[in-house]
Design a protein around this motif. Structure first.
Motif, PDB file in Angstrom:
ATOM      1  N   GLY A 178       5.347   2.628   0.780  1.00  9.16           N
ATOM      2  CA  GLY A 178       4.450   2.372   1.897  1.00  9.16           C
ATOM      3  C   GLY A 178       4.657   3.192   3.141  1.00  9.16           C
ATOM      4  O   GLY A 178       4.017   2.938   4.167  1.00  9.16           O
ATOM      5  N   TRP A 179       5.521   4.250   3.073  1.00 11.07           N
ATOM      6  CA  TRP A 179       5.814   5.042   4.255  1.00 11.07           C
ATOM      7  C   TRP A 179       4.955   6.294   4.328  1.00 11.07           C
ATOM      8  O   TRP A 179       4.840   7.020   3.344  1.00 11.07           O
ATOM      9  N   ASN A 180       4.348   6.534   5.487  1.00 11.99           N
ATOM     10  CA  ASN A 180       3.629   7.788   5.702  1.00 11.99           C
ATOM     11  C   ASN A 180       4.637   8.931   5.814  1.00 11.99           C
ATOM     12  O   ASN A 180       5.717   8.766   6.399  1.00 11.99           O
ATOM     13  N   THR A 181       4.281  10.064   5.264  1.00 10.51           N
ATOM     14  CA  THR A 181       5.203  11.193   5.233  1.00 10.51           C
ATOM     15  C   THR A 181       4.519  12.480   5.703  1.00 10.51           C
ATOM     16  O   THR A 181       3.294  12.606   5.635  1.00 10.51           O
ATOM     17  N   ILE A 182       5.347  13.413   6.154  1.00  6.86           N
ATOM     18  CA  ILE A 182       4.902  14.789   6.393  1.00  6.86           C
ATOM     19  C   ILE A 182       5.640  15.651   5.380  1.00  6.86           C
ATOM     20  O   ILE A 182       6.870  15.792   5.454  1.00  6.86           O
ATOM     21  N   ALA A 183       4.907  16.162   4.418  1.00  7.11           N
ATOM     22  CA  ALA A 183       5.477  16.991   3.361  1.00  7.11           C
ATOM     23  C   ALA A 183       5.357  18.449   3.781  1.00  7.11           C
ATOM     24  O   ALA A 183       4.253  18.977   3.889  1.00  7.11           O
ATOM     25  N   CYS A 184       6.489  19.085   4.037  1.00  4.32           N
ATOM     26  CA  CYS A 184       6.490  20.486   4.478  1.00  4.32           C
ATOM     27  C   CYS A 184       6.736  21.375   3.267  1.00  4.32           C
ATOM     28  O   CYS A 184       7.807  21.328   2.644  1.00  4.32           O
ATOM     29  N   LEU A 185       5.740  22.175   2.939  1.00  7.63           N
ATOM     30  CA  LEU A 185       5.712  22.918   1.690  1.00  7.63           C
ATOM     31  C   LEU A 185       6.317  24.300   1.848  1.00  7.63           C
ATOM     32  O   LEU A 185       6.390  24.851   2.944  1.00  7.63           O
ATOM     33  N   SER A 186       6.710  24.875   0.723  1.00  8.52           N
ATOM     34  CA  SER A 186       7.193  26.253   0.710  1.00  8.52           C
ATOM     35  C   SER A 186       6.007  27.205   0.795  1.00  8.52           C
ATOM     36  O   SER A 186       5.081  27.111  -0.011  1.00  8.52           O
ATOM     37  N   PRO A 187       6.008  28.151   1.749  1.00  5.54           N
ATOM     38  CA  PRO A 187       4.916  29.132   1.787  1.00  5.54           C
ATOM     39  C   PRO A 187       4.805  29.941   0.498  1.00  5.54           C
ATOM     40  O   PRO A 187       3.712  30.331   0.107  1.00  5.54           O
ATOM     41  N   GLU A 188       5.932  30.183  -0.169  1.00  8.71           N
ATOM     42  CA  GLU A 188       5.897  30.966  -1.406  1.00  8.71           C
ATOM     43  C   GLU A 188       5.367  30.167  -2.588  1.00  8.71           C
ATOM     44  O   GLU A 188       4.831  30.732  -3.530  1.00  8.71           O
ATOM     45  N   ASP A 189       5.516  28.859  -2.543  1.00  8.77           N
ATOM     46  CA  ASP A 189       5.047  28.022  -3.645  1.00  8.77           C
ATOM     47  C   ASP A 189       4.693  26.653  -3.090  1.00  8.77           C
ATOM     48  O   ASP A 189       5.543  25.755  -3.006  1.00  8.77           O
ATOM     49  N   PRO A 190       3.435  26.452  -2.664  1.00 10.48           N
ATOM     50  CA  PRO A 190       3.057  25.190  -2.022  1.00 10.48           C
ATOM     51  C   PRO A 190       3.161  23.962  -2.925  1.00 10.48           C
ATOM     52  O   PRO A 190       3.001  22.842  -2.426  1.00 10.48           O
ATOM     53  N   GLY A 213       8.160   7.075  10.335  1.00 13.37           N
ATOM     54  CA  GLY A 213       8.286   5.632  10.495  1.00 13.37           C
ATOM     55  C   GLY A 213       9.700   5.123  10.328  1.00 13.37           C
ATOM     56  O   GLY A 213      10.067   4.068  10.871  1.00 13.37           O
ATOM     57  N   LEU A 214      10.509   5.863   9.586  1.00 14.03           N
ATOM     58  CA  LEU A 214      11.919   5.528   9.401  1.00 14.03           C
ATOM     59  C   LEU A 214      12.832   6.385  10.276  1.00 14.03           C
ATOM     60  O   LEU A 214      14.058   6.186  10.268  1.00 14.03           O
ATOM     61  N   GLU A 253       0.826  -1.203   0.000  1.00 12.27           N
ATOM     62  CA  GLU A 253       0.000   0.000   0.000  1.00 12.27           C
ATOM     63  C   GLU A 253       0.864   1.258   0.000  1.00 12.27           C
ATOM     64  O   GLU A 253       1.942   1.295   0.598  1.00 12.27           O
ATOM     65  N   CYS A 254       0.362   2.294  -0.673  1.00 15.93           N
ATOM     66  CA  CYS A 254       1.064   3.573  -0.671  1.00 15.93           C
ATOM     67  C   CYS A 254       0.919   4.253   0.693  1.00 15.93           C
ATOM     68  O   CYS A 254      -0.113   4.102   1.353  1.00 15.93           O
ATOM     69  N   GLY A 255       1.942   4.976   1.081  1.00 15.26           N
ATOM     70  CA  GLY A 255       1.873   5.717   2.333  1.00 15.26           C
ATOM     71  C   GLY A 255       1.000   6.951   2.212  1.00 15.26           C
ATOM     72  O   GLY A 255       0.771   7.471   1.112  1.00 15.26           O
TER      73      GLY A 255
END
Length: 353
Positions: free
Chosen positions: A240-252, A262-263, A184-186
């Motif tokens: 399959g790893w859950n991630t937190i993607a931290c976006l650029s405020p200037e260009d999300p 998880g890693l 499964e995809c994360g």
């Protein structure tokens, strides 16, 4: 001791207020979302701090979401293990329940205003409201000018950047670090790690350290790491790893930081004003792969000066907003606010198994 992390779901940019509030939680997989209503000075921050404090004392992980207008005030609190959250649902990040009562619901703190007394202050309220909104407009004009200069520098840097060399290194990192976990995809949670605020640039790298002891740092002044971070994100999700993607405020659309709890693994970007400031597991210096830096350094200084002007305008907005809250505060029943917060905190505690 409860695990505590800190992020933003709103940020200031040259395009105005960037809003990730619709993604604060996945309402299809949420048990209880409290949406706070009520105007300035009514106690929304007090309410959310009480929720966070109670859940920390109960030992469950707490995610604090801070306000880009005032990084000492909260916009939300998420309790991931309970699939519950509380959020400020007022402008500029209005939230409306999608499954009223069944999943998400209002708590109206506006009922704790003394309406008769507040109406006597109507003209002063209007003046301070107009003033702080006007200051935000000035701030966004400065941020837009800064971004235009910055984009020129980024375009210049990309002309001589050796992307093929970086791609080769990323291939090795993917093979070494991002092993397959399952079929499964994360899942991806999108956040901002920071924002420009009335205190300057605030970046919550403390959350990186809490979640990810192994950190790869890209030193990158000209947004050269974006494509590599996108590749790492895709590989982690596909494996399959859950991630937190931290976006650029200037260009999300552009990733600045990627966390894979998880890693225990993170990939962060450092640049002037956004410095990781600690010793990483590996440091990848992207500036060394760029030629003709003199003009770009001048553009970087100009960008910084324009952002300083924006910070000045944000300070003015904060002063006027504080003055607005000071008008309302004497007419708020804070005992009532705290009592309601205690009731809701107790409700959340009852969900603990």
């Amino acid at each position: 001791m409860a695990q505590v992390t800190n992020f933003f779901v709103g940020a200031n940019s040259g395009e105005g207020f960037r809003n990730l509030f619709p993604e604060l939680v996945d309402v299809e997989d949420t048990y209880d979302l409290i949406v706070l209503k009520g105007g300035p000075g009514v106690g929304k921050n007090t309410f959310m701090r009480e929720i966070g404090r109670t859940m920390e004392q109960a030992g469950t992980p707490v995610e604090y979401l801070w306000c880009s207008g005032d990084p000492d005030s909260l916009d939300g609190v998420v309790i991931p293990e309970l699939k519950c959250a509380v959020a400020d649902g007022t402008s500029p990040h209005v939230i409306e329940p999608q499954y009223p009562a069944a999943v998400d619901r209002y708590v109206n703190l506006g009922e704790y205003y003394d309406i008769t007394a507040a109406k006597a202050e109507a003209e002063e309220v209007k003046d301070k409201t107009h003033a702080y909104k006007a200051a935000y407009v000035r701030a966004y004009h400065c941020l837009k000018a800064a971004r235009q200069v910055e984009l020129d520098a980024i375009a210049e840097a990309s002309k001589t950047f050796d992307a093929e060399r970086l791609d080769h290194r990323i291939n090795g990192i993917i093979a070494r670090e991002l092993r397959a976990r399952g079929n499964e995809c994360g899942k991806t949670t999108r956040r901002f790690l920071g924002s420009i605020t009335h205190k300057g640039c605030i970046w919550r790298f403390d959350s990186v350290d809490v979640l990810c002891p192994k950190v790869y740092e890209f030193t990158d002044s000209w947004e050269l790491a974006g494509a590599s971070l996108a590749r790492l994100h895709a590989a982690a999700s596909e494996n399959g790893w859950n991630t937190i993607a931290c976006l650029s405020p200037e260009d999300p659309k552009h990733l600045e930081h990627l966390l894979i709890p998880g890693l225990g693994l993170a990939f962060v970007t450092s640049r002037p004003g956004m410095d990781y400031g600690k010793k990483p597991y590996r440091r990848i210096r992207l500036e060394t792969a760029v030629e003709s830096k003199a003009r770009m350094r001048f553009q970087t200084r100009m960008t910084a000066l324009l952002r300083e002007e924006a910070v000045g305008a944000l300070k003015e907005a904060k002063r006027n907003h504080d003055a607005l809250e000071a008008i309302y505060n004497p007419y708020v029943d804070f005992d009532g606010v705290r009592a309601t917060a205690a009731i809701e905190a107790g409700r959340l505690l009852s969900y603990l198994k």
